[in-house]
Design a protein around this motif. Structure first.
Motif, PDB file in Angstrom:
ATOM      1  N   GLU A  18     -16.129  -6.929 -23.867  1.00  0.00           N
ATOM      2  CA  GLU A  18     -15.473  -7.539 -22.709  1.00  0.00           C
ATOM      3  C   GLU A  18     -14.224  -6.754 -22.318  1.00  0.00           C
ATOM      4  OE1 GLU A  18     -16.253  -9.052 -25.526  1.00  0.00           O
ATOM      5  OE2 GLU A  18     -17.946 -10.320 -24.914  1.00  0.00           O
ATOM      6  N   LYS A  19     -13.463  -6.338 -23.328  1.00  0.00           N
ATOM      7  CA  LYS A  19     -12.261  -5.554 -23.046  1.00  0.00           C
ATOM      8  C   LYS A  19     -12.619  -4.158 -22.537  1.00  0.00           C
ATOM      9  CE  LYS A  19      -8.762  -7.748 -25.952  1.00  0.00           C
ATOM     10  NZ  LYS A  19      -7.706  -7.509 -26.964  1.00  0.00           N
ATOM     11  N   ALA A  20     -13.677  -3.575 -23.092  1.00  0.00           N
ATOM     12  CA  ALA A  20     -14.105  -2.243 -22.647  1.00  0.00           C
ATOM     13  C   ALA A  20     -14.572  -2.288 -21.195  1.00  0.00           C
ATOM     14  CB  ALA A  20     -15.217  -1.720 -23.544  1.00  0.00           C
ATOM     15  N   ASP A  21     -15.324  -3.319 -20.840  1.00  0.00           N
ATOM     16  CA  ASP A  21     -15.786  -3.462 -19.456  1.00  0.00           C
ATOM     17  C   ASP A  21     -14.608  -3.630 -18.500  1.00  0.00           C
ATOM     18  OD1 ASP A  21     -18.381  -3.273 -20.340  1.00  0.00           O
ATOM     19  OD2 ASP A  21     -18.795  -5.427 -20.238  1.00  0.00           O
ATOM     20  N   ALA A  22     -13.630  -4.444 -18.915  1.00  0.00           N
ATOM     21  CA  ALA A  22     -12.441  -4.652 -18.078  1.00  0.00           C
ATOM     22  C   ALA A  22     -11.624  -3.364 -17.962  1.00  0.00           C
ATOM     23  CB  ALA A  22     -11.585  -5.769 -18.663  1.00  0.00           C
ATOM     24  N   LEU A  23     -11.574  -2.597 -19.048  1.00  0.00           N
ATOM     25  CA  LEU A  23     -10.859  -1.312 -19.043  1.00  0.00           C
ATOM     26  C   LEU A  23     -11.493  -0.357 -18.048  1.00  0.00           C
ATOM     27  CD1 LEU A  23      -8.907   0.820 -20.205  1.00  0.00           C
ATOM     28  CD2 LEU A  23     -10.589   1.221 -22.027  1.00  0.00           C
ATOM     29  N   ILE A  24     -12.807  -0.249 -18.096  1.00  0.00           N
ATOM     30  CA  ILE A  24     -13.510   0.653 -17.174  1.00  0.00           C
ATOM     31  C   ILE A  24     -13.272   0.232 -15.723  1.00  0.00           C
ATOM     32  CG2 ILE A  24     -15.810   1.375 -16.398  1.00  0.00           C
ATOM     33  CD1 ILE A  24     -16.620   1.191 -19.418  1.00  0.00           C
ATOM     34  N   GLN A  25     -13.358  -1.075 -15.473  1.00  0.00           N
ATOM     35  CA  GLN A  25     -13.119  -1.593 -14.125  1.00  0.00           C
ATOM     36  C   GLN A  25     -11.706  -1.254 -13.660  1.00  0.00           C
ATOM     37  OE1 GLN A  25     -15.218  -3.062 -12.118  1.00  0.00           O
ATOM     38  NE2 GLN A  25     -13.933  -4.049 -10.563  1.00  0.00           N
ATOM     39  N   ARG A  26     -10.743  -1.371 -14.547  1.00  0.00           N
ATOM     40  CA  ARG A  26      -9.353  -1.080 -14.173  1.00  0.00           C
ATOM     41  C   ARG A  26      -9.151   0.405 -13.888  1.00  0.00           C
ATOM     42  NH1 ARG A  26      -3.705  -1.791 -17.595  1.00  0.00           N
ATOM     43  NH2 ARG A  26      -2.349  -1.778 -15.738  1.00  0.00           N
ATOM     44  N   ILE A  27      -9.764   1.262 -14.685  1.00  0.00           N
ATOM     45  CA  ILE A  27      -9.651   2.708 -14.449  1.00  0.00           C
ATOM     46  C   ILE A  27     -10.288   3.070 -13.105  1.00  0.00           C
ATOM     47  CG2 ILE A  27     -10.382   4.991 -15.253  1.00  0.00           C
ATOM     48  CD1 ILE A  27     -10.284   3.769 -18.136  1.00  0.00           C
ATOM     49  N   GLN A  28     -11.442   2.494 -12.827  1.00  0.00           N
ATOM     50  CA  GLN A  28     -12.149   2.805 -11.586  1.00  0.00           C
ATOM     51  C   GLN A  28     -11.391   2.333 -10.343  1.00  0.00           C
ATOM     52  OE1 GLN A  28     -15.994   0.951 -12.323  1.00  0.00           O
ATOM     53  NE2 GLN A  28     -16.915   2.923 -12.883  1.00  0.00           N
ATOM     54  N   HIS A  29     -10.637   1.263 -10.483  1.00  0.00           N
ATOM     55  CA  HIS A  29      -9.982   0.664  -9.317  1.00  0.00           C
ATOM     56  C   HIS A  29      -8.462   0.578  -9.488  1.00  0.00           C
ATOM     57  CE1 HIS A  29     -13.933  -0.315  -7.692  1.00  0.00           C
ATOM     58  NE2 HIS A  29     -14.251  -0.732  -8.899  1.00  0.00           N
ATOM     59  N   GLY A  30      -7.924   1.490 -10.275  1.00  0.00           N
ATOM     60  CA  GLY A  30      -6.484   1.509 -10.497  1.00  0.00           C
ATOM     61  C   GLY A  30      -5.679   1.705  -9.231  1.00  0.00           C
ATOM     62  N   GLY A  31      -6.249   2.429  -8.293  1.00  0.00           N
ATOM     63  CA  GLY A  31      -5.543   2.649  -7.030  1.00  0.00           C
ATOM     64  C   GLY A  31      -5.310   1.359  -6.262  1.00  0.00           C
ATOM     65  N   ASP A  32      -6.277   0.441  -6.333  1.00  0.00           N
ATOM     66  CA  ASP A  32      -6.139  -0.849  -5.659  1.00  0.00           C
ATOM     67  C   ASP A  32      -4.964  -1.637  -6.231  1.00  0.00           C
ATOM     68  OD1 ASP A  32      -8.422  -0.150  -4.274  1.00  0.00           O
ATOM     69  OD2 ASP A  32      -9.759  -1.343  -5.522  1.00  0.00           O
ATOM     70  N   GLU A  33      -4.761  -1.492  -7.530  1.00  0.00           N
ATOM     71  CA  GLU A  33      -3.664  -2.173  -8.215  1.00  0.00           C
ATOM     72  C   GLU A  33      -2.320  -1.758  -7.612  1.00  0.00           C
ATOM     73  OE1 GLU A  33      -2.239  -1.861 -12.766  1.00  0.00           O
ATOM     74  OE2 GLU A  33      -4.358  -2.373 -12.545  1.00  0.00           O
ATOM     75  N   VAL A  34      -2.174  -0.472  -7.332  1.00  0.00           N
ATOM     76  CA  VAL A  34      -0.926   0.048  -6.780  1.00  0.00           C
ATOM     77  C   VAL A  34      -0.754  -0.366  -5.323  1.00  0.00           C
ATOM     78  CG1 VAL A  34       0.406   2.134  -6.290  1.00  0.00           C
ATOM     79  CG2 VAL A  34      -0.954   1.995  -8.382  1.00  0.00           C
ATOM     80  N   VAL A  35      -1.828  -0.256  -4.542  1.00  0.00           N
ATOM     81  CA  VAL A  35      -1.765  -0.634  -3.131  1.00  0.00           C
ATOM     82  C   VAL A  35      -1.338  -2.097  -2.985  1.00  0.00           C
ATOM     83  CG1 VAL A  35      -3.145  -1.008  -1.045  1.00  0.00           C
ATOM     84  CG2 VAL A  35      -3.420   1.102  -2.353  1.00  0.00           C
ATOM     85  N   LYS A  36      -1.905  -2.948  -3.819  1.00  0.00           N
ATOM     86  CA  LYS A  36      -1.568  -4.371  -3.759  1.00  0.00           C
ATOM     87  C   LYS A  36      -0.120  -4.602  -4.174  1.00  0.00           C
ATOM     88  CE  LYS A  36      -2.980  -8.892  -5.566  1.00  0.00           C
ATOM     89  NZ  LYS A  36      -3.935  -9.604  -6.472  1.00  0.00           N
ATOM     90  N   ALA A  37       0.310  -3.931  -5.225  1.00  0.00           N
ATOM     91  CA  ALA A  37       1.673  -4.109  -5.718  1.00  0.00           C
ATOM     92  C   ALA A  37       2.718  -3.641  -4.708  1.00  0.00           C
ATOM     93  CB  ALA A  37       1.851  -3.376  -7.042  1.00  0.00           C
ATOM     94  N   LYS A  38       2.361  -2.656  -3.891  1.00  0.00           N
ATOM     95  CA  LYS A  38       3.282  -2.145  -2.872  1.00  0.00           C
ATOM     96  C   LYS A  38       3.206  -2.935  -1.574  1.00  0.00           C
ATOM     97  CE  LYS A  38       3.818   2.591  -4.570  1.00  0.00           C
ATOM     98  NZ  LYS A  38       3.760   4.045  -4.234  1.00  0.00           N
ATOM     99  N   ASP A  39       2.454  -4.034  -1.579  1.00  0.00           N
ATOM    100  CA  ASP A  39       2.359  -4.921  -0.410  1.00  0.00           C
ATOM    101  C   ASP A  39       1.980  -4.175   0.866  1.00  0.00           C
ATOM    102  OD1 ASP A  39       2.985  -7.243  -1.829  1.00  0.00           O
ATOM    103  OD2 ASP A  39       5.141  -6.872  -1.637  1.00  0.00           O
ATOM    104  N   GLY A  40       1.073  -3.224   0.720  1.00  0.00           N
ATOM    105  CA  GLY A  40       0.598  -2.508   1.896  1.00  0.00           C
ATOM    106  C   GLY A  40       1.511  -1.401   2.377  1.00  0.00           C
ATOM    107  N   ALA A  41       2.628  -1.189   1.671  1.00  0.00           N
ATOM    108  CA  ALA A  41       3.596  -0.181   2.120  1.00  0.00           C
ATOM    109  C   ALA A  41       3.272   1.219   1.604  1.00  0.00           C
ATOM    110  CB  ALA A  41       5.001  -0.571   1.666  1.00  0.00           C
ATOM    111  N   GLY A  42       2.217   1.363   0.828  1.00  0.00           N
ATOM    112  CA  GLY A  42       1.864   2.678   0.307  1.00  0.00           C
ATOM    113  C   GLY A  42       0.795   2.586  -0.760  1.00  0.00           C
TER     114      GLY A  42
END
Length: 335
Positions: A215-239
């Protein structure tokens, strides 16, 4: 491995000297990338190009006491050609950033035109340079650059790179958070491409393959694949990811420079014109390579994969096939 590479890349006692050109140097990635390359001891000529503000960025960086000379260029006075003339390494972060809800493919129409024009300038002014493409979507922009260089008769598969290093950095950081290790000592192999499901972290080849629960490995892979989305969301659309991408670009450029300088065992993952799956119509694929004086010295195979990783590779190849075709078709339609 990362700590060793980092120490080598930023040594101020490097015997070799190189001209590095950054296209899009005044942007969110370009400015920190320019700063990091100013600190690289192998760089003696740092040429910065952007539509505007590049001269200001160059003036700012020129006050930093390292041995490189910094020049800024804009559209005026044939600035792009002057920035590229006789460059050894070119980095291309130019383009528009990702916004909330936008995939890398959504970036295509705007960034494809930008990258095509810059590739044409590289072909004319520094045909022997190592070209490192950061502009997204990398899965399609790198094929665009190849097609332009081929049409100009200067394509060298050993010197065209898609920079996927950010996927490696994220994998190293994220896995360290799970196992409680030093992320600088992690070395996760990430292959495939540089967006979503095309990003394939080979967790089975790490020392933690049997210790991280599924379960943790699957979540890790998902996070690596979509890490960019994490940043975009955290920047509230500003970058989007700019600082981490700049570090990734600087690390990869530093490794290319180390290879050009003849240093041994310089390993990085990168998206290149590759023979690994060419018989299946997949002309580009990211995998580990050894870098040398001519660029790519050796392309490494994927090694032993788990069943799940083989499935991920199959999914990645289907998407890559479409992404690559999109880039090639763009050049054909805009010849």
């Amino acid at each position: 491995m990362f700590s060793r590479i980092a120490a080598r890349n930023f040594s101020s006692s490097a015997a070799n000297a190189y001209k590095v050109s950054i296209l899009g140097a005044a942007g969110g990635i370009g400015q920190p990338l320019s700063l990091l390359l100013k600190l690289n001891g192998k760089v003696t000529d740092l040429s910065l190009y952007d539509l505007k503000l590049a001269k200001g960025v160059a003036a700012d960086l020129s006050h930093i006491p390292t041995k490189s000379v910094v020049h800024g260029f804009t559209l005026a006075d044939d600035g792009l050609s002057r920035a590229l003339q006789n460059a050894d390494v070119v980095l291309i972060p130019a383009g528009v950033p990702r916004k909330p809800g936008m995939t890398r493919d959504d970036l295509f129409n705007t960034n494809a035109s930008i990258v095509k024009g810059l590739a044409e300038a590289c072909a004319e002014n520094c045909p022997s340079a190592a070209i490192c493409v950061i502009s997204n979507p990398v899965n399609s922009t790198v094929p665009i650059v190849r097609e332009v260089l081929k049409r100009k008769g200067v394509f060298n598969p050993q010197k065209l790179f898609g920079v996927t290093t950010l996927d490696t950095l994220r994998a190293n950081r994220f896995i360290s958070e799970i196992v409680g290790s030093d992320p600088a000592r992690e070395d996760v192999s990430v292959v495939g491409g540089h967006s979503g499901v095309t990003i394939v972290p080979l967790i089975s080849q790490t020392q933690y393959s049997d210790t991280i629960p599924k379960e943790k490995a699957d979540a890790l892979i998902q996070r690596i694949q979509h890490g960019g989305d994490e940043v975009v969301k955290a920047k509230d659309g500003a970058g989007s990811a700019t600082l981490s991408m700049a570090q990734a670009g600087a690390r990869f450029a530093g490794s290319v420079l180390s290879g050009l300088a003849g240093e041994q065992d310089v390993l990085e993952a990168t998206y290149i014109d590759s023979p690994l799956f060419k018989d299946e119509g997949i002309e580009f694929f990211a995998s580990r390579v050894t870098l040398g004086p001519q660029g790519v010295k050796e392309i490494h195979g994927l090694g032993l994969l788990s069943v799940a990783e083989e499935d991920m590779i199959a999914t990645a190849k289907e998407t890559l096939r479409k992404n690559i075709k999109k880039g090639i078709d763009f050049v054909k339609a805009n010849a």
